[in-house]
Design a protein around this motif. Structure first.
Motif, PDB file in Angstrom:
ATOM      1  N   SER A 127      21.318  35.881  54.736  1.00  0.00           N
ATOM      2  CA  SER A 127      22.494  35.379  55.485  1.00  0.00           C
ATOM      3  C   SER A 127      22.593  36.414  56.750  1.00  0.00           C
ATOM      4  CB  SER A 127      23.758  35.477  54.727  1.00  0.00           C
ATOM      5  OG  SER A 127      24.956  35.298  55.533  1.00  0.00           O
ATOM      6  N   LYS A 128      23.165  35.665  57.659  1.00  0.00           N
ATOM      7  CA  LYS A 128      23.609  36.665  58.726  1.00  0.00           C
ATOM      8  C   LYS A 128      24.605  38.106  58.289  1.00  0.00           C
ATOM      9  CE  LYS A 128      25.610  36.085  63.488  1.00  0.00           C
ATOM     10  NZ  LYS A 128      26.097  35.344  64.466  1.00  0.00           N
ATOM     11  N   ASP A 129      24.951  37.869  57.064  1.00  0.00           N
ATOM     12  CA  ASP A 129      25.893  39.195  56.498  1.00  0.00           C
ATOM     13  C   ASP A 129      24.881  40.203  55.948  1.00  0.00           C
ATOM     14  OD1 ASP A 129      25.056  38.274  53.838  1.00  0.00           O
ATOM     15  OD2 ASP A 129      26.866  37.502  53.408  1.00  0.00           O
ATOM     16  N   ARG A 130      23.757  40.182  56.207  1.00  0.00           N
ATOM     17  CA  ARG A 130      22.687  40.987  56.087  1.00  0.00           C
ATOM     18  C   ARG A 130      22.254  41.116  54.397  1.00  0.00           C
ATOM     19  NH1 ARG A 130      24.830  45.682  59.568  1.00  0.00           N
ATOM     20  NH2 ARG A 130      26.699  44.523  59.589  1.00  0.00           N
ATOM     21  N   THR A 131      22.706  40.092  53.574  1.00  0.00           N
ATOM     22  CA  THR A 131      22.290  40.054  52.125  1.00  0.00           C
ATOM     23  C   THR A 131      21.232  39.114  51.707  1.00  0.00           C
ATOM     24  OG1 THR A 131      24.203  38.769  51.517  1.00  0.00           O
ATOM     25  CG2 THR A 131      24.617  41.170  51.625  1.00  0.00           C
ATOM     26  N   LEU A 132      20.611  39.288  50.702  1.00  0.00           N
ATOM     27  CA  LEU A 132      20.025  38.249  50.123  1.00  0.00           C
ATOM     28  C   LEU A 132      20.612  38.097  48.753  1.00  0.00           C
ATOM     29  CD1 LEU A 132      16.092  39.825  49.838  1.00  0.00           C
ATOM     30  CD2 LEU A 132      17.110  37.504  50.909  1.00  0.00           C
ATOM     31  N   LYS A 133      20.590  36.833  48.167  1.00  0.00           N
ATOM     32  CA  LYS A 133      21.351  36.442  46.795  1.00  0.00           C
ATOM     33  C   LYS A 133      20.374  35.567  46.112  1.00  0.00           C
ATOM     34  CE  LYS A 133      26.018  36.686  48.584  1.00  0.00           C
ATOM     35  NZ  LYS A 133      26.565  38.175  47.851  1.00  0.00           N
ATOM     36  N   VAL A 134      20.153  36.060  44.828  1.00  0.00           N
ATOM     37  CA  VAL A 134      19.485  35.112  43.939  1.00  0.00           C
ATOM     38  C   VAL A 134      20.354  34.339  42.916  1.00  0.00           C
ATOM     39  CG1 VAL A 134      17.931  35.005  42.046  1.00  0.00           C
ATOM     40  CG2 VAL A 134      17.561  36.969  44.008  1.00  0.00           C
ATOM     41  N   TRP A 135      20.129  32.950  43.064  1.00  0.00           N
ATOM     42  CA  TRP A 135      21.030  32.198  42.329  1.00  0.00           C
ATOM     43  C   TRP A 135      20.146  31.439  41.170  1.00  0.00           C
ATOM     44  CZ3 TRP A 135      25.914  32.193  44.600  1.00  0.00           C
ATOM     45  CH2 TRP A 135      25.842  32.670  45.873  1.00  0.00           C
ATOM     46  N   PRO A 136      20.495  31.797  40.033  1.00  0.00           N
ATOM     47  CA  PRO A 136      19.479  31.037  38.749  1.00  0.00           C
ATOM     48  C   PRO A 136      20.206  29.501  38.655  1.00  0.00           C
ATOM     49  CG  PRO A 136      20.855  32.853  38.015  1.00  0.00           C
ATOM     50  CD  PRO A 136      21.545  32.866  39.407  1.00  0.00           C
ATOM     51  N   ARG A 161      22.316  44.239  49.915  1.00  0.00           N
ATOM     52  CA  ARG A 161      22.386  44.191  51.240  1.00  0.00           C
ATOM     53  C   ARG A 161      20.781  44.615  51.350  1.00  0.00           C
ATOM     54  NH1 ARG A 161      26.200  46.454  55.465  1.00  0.00           N
ATOM     55  NH2 ARG A 161      24.726  46.733  57.241  1.00  0.00           N
ATOM     56  N   ALA A 162      19.991  43.894  52.263  1.00  0.00           N
ATOM     57  CA  ALA A 162      18.795  44.165  52.420  1.00  0.00           C
ATOM     58  C   ALA A 162      18.015  44.369  53.606  1.00  0.00           C
ATOM     59  CB  ALA A 162      17.774  42.754  51.966  1.00  0.00           C
ATOM     60  N   HIS A 163      18.910  44.375  54.578  1.00  0.00           N
ATOM     61  CA  HIS A 163      18.455  44.602  56.060  1.00  0.00           C
ATOM     62  C   HIS A 163      19.702  45.278  56.930  1.00  0.00           C
ATOM     63  CE1 HIS A 163      14.686  42.481  56.274  1.00  0.00           C
ATOM     64  NE2 HIS A 163      15.060  41.666  55.245  1.00  0.00           N
ATOM     65  N   ASN A 168      16.899  36.522  58.807  1.00  0.00           N
ATOM     66  CA  ASN A 168      16.205  35.125  59.296  1.00  0.00           C
ATOM     67  C   ASN A 168      15.354  34.333  58.559  1.00  0.00           C
ATOM     68  OD1 ASN A 168      17.448  35.668  61.956  1.00  0.00           O
ATOM     69  ND2 ASN A 168      16.117  36.907  62.423  1.00  0.00           N
ATOM     70  N   ILE A 169      14.585  34.948  57.578  1.00  0.00           N
ATOM     71  CA  ILE A 169      13.885  34.283  56.847  1.00  0.00           C
ATOM     72  C   ILE A 169      13.568  34.775  55.267  1.00  0.00           C
ATOM     73  CG2 ILE A 169      11.762  35.154  57.670  1.00  0.00           C
ATOM     74  CD1 ILE A 169      10.101  32.375  57.664  1.00  0.00           C
ATOM     75  N   VAL A 170      13.289  33.679  54.317  1.00  0.00           N
ATOM     76  CA  VAL A 170      13.148  34.256  53.071  1.00  0.00           C
ATOM     77  C   VAL A 170      12.011  33.452  52.602  1.00  0.00           C
ATOM     78  CG1 VAL A 170      15.154  33.054  52.009  1.00  0.00           C
ATOM     79  CG2 VAL A 170      14.370  35.125  50.899  1.00  0.00           C
ATOM     80  N   SER A 171      11.310  33.881  51.637  1.00  0.00           N
ATOM     81  CA  SER A 171      10.080  33.215  51.074  1.00  0.00           C
ATOM     82  C   SER A 171       9.914  33.663  49.623  1.00  0.00           C
ATOM     83  CB  SER A 171       8.871  33.177  51.791  1.00  0.00           C
ATOM     84  OG  SER A 171       7.826  32.586  51.229  1.00  0.00           O
ATOM     85  N   ALA A 180      10.244  37.637  49.713  1.00  0.00           N
ATOM     86  CA  ALA A 180       9.999  38.305  50.986  1.00  0.00           C
ATOM     87  C   ALA A 180      11.119  37.939  51.950  1.00  0.00           C
ATOM     88  CB  ALA A 180       8.450  38.097  51.533  1.00  0.00           C
ATOM     89  N   SER A 181      11.331  38.745  52.661  1.00  0.00           N
ATOM     90  CA  SER A 181      12.594  38.599  53.648  1.00  0.00           C
ATOM     91  C   SER A 181      12.144  39.162  55.000  1.00  0.00           C
ATOM     92  CB  SER A 181      13.901  38.686  53.314  1.00  0.00           C
ATOM     93  OG  SER A 181      14.120  40.309  53.340  1.00  0.00           O
ATOM     94  N   GLY A 182      12.636  38.602  56.121  1.00  0.00           N
ATOM     95  CA  GLY A 182      12.475  39.129  57.426  1.00  0.00           C
ATOM     96  C   GLY A 182      13.886  38.880  58.268  1.00  0.00           C
TER      97      GLY A 182
END
Length: 183
Positions: A127-136, A161-163, A168-171, A180-182
Motif C-alpha cells: 500500500s501507499k501506507d508503506r505496509t505489506l500485509k499477508v492475508w490467509p 512496515r516494509a518501506h 508499488n509492487i509485490v510478487s 518481494a516488494s518494490g
C-alpha cells in the motif's frame, strides 16, 4: 462457450471487465495453403464491488480466483466462475497499489486450522501506507461456498512496515517461500 481462457481487465475504473479469449479460424490462404488463426475477445461479465479505481489485479495459478486491489483501501477476492466477490480485506490506511496471490496450486485446497496457520493459500497486499500485509485464504471448499452465500471478511496474519516510501509492487515466488516488494 468455446472460450479457452479468461482475460480480466482493470482500466481506470472501480470495475473489472472479464472477456473470453477464443480462436476464430479463417479459411485457407489460397496463395500459400496456410490456415490463419486470429484470437477474439468476447465479453463475459463484470466484477463490481470496489468503490474507487482498481489499481492491481492477480489471478490464482489454479485459475479459479482473482484478487483485485484499489484506491478504496481494500483487496477483494473473486470466484471467477460465479463472478462473485468471496472475500474482502480491509486494514490499509491508504490506497492498495499491488496484490499478489500465492503461486502453489495445491495450497488452494488446504483449509481449516492448517490454512489459518499458514499452510494454505494467501494473498499479499502492498500500500501507499508503506505496509505489506499477508492475508490467509480459507481454502477452496469455503471459498466456493461463499461464491453462493456472500463474502467473508479476511484478516491479516502479518502486517509490516516494509518501506520508507509507498510500495508499488509485490510478487510471490513460485514455491511461496519468498515475497518481494518494490517502492
Amino acid at each position: 462457450e468455446g472460450d479457452k481462457h479468461t482475460v480480466a481487465v482493470a482500466t481506470n475504473s472501480s470495475q473489472v471487465r472479464l472477456f473470453g479469449l477464443s480462436e476464430a479460424k479463417e479459411e485457407e490462404n489460397e496463395e500459400n495453403n496456410d490456415v490463419q488463426c486470429h484470437t477474439a475477445l468476447s465479453p463475459r461479465g463484470m466484477l463490481d464491488g470496489h468503490t474507487a479505481i482498481v489499481l492491481s489485479i492477480d489471478a490464482s495459478p489454479c485459475g479459479r480466483y482473482l484478487a483485485t486491489a484499489g484506491k478504496d483501501k481494500t483487496m477483494r477476492l473473486w470466484h471467477i466462475e460465479s463472478q462473485k466477490c468471496i472475500g474482502v480485506a480491509t486494514g490499509h490506511t491508504e490506497a492498495v497499489g499491488s496484490v499478489a496471490l500465492s503461486r502453489k496450486i495445491g495450497c488452494y485446497d488446504v483449509g481449516g486450522k492448517a490454512a489459518e496457520n499458514g499452510a494454505g493459500s494467501f494473498a499479499v497486499t502492498s500500500s501507499k501506507d508503506r505496509t505489506l500485509k499477508v492475508w490467509p485464504l480459507p481454502g477452496s471448499a469455503v471459498m466456493n461456498r461463499y461464491s453462493e452465500e456472500g463474502d467473508i471478511s479476511l484478516r491479516a496474519r502479518l502486517s509490516a512496515r516494509a518501506h520508507d516510501k509507498e510500495i508499488n509492487i509485490v510478487s510471490v515466488a513460485p514455491n511461496d517461500s519468498l515475497i518481494a516488494s518494490g517502492s
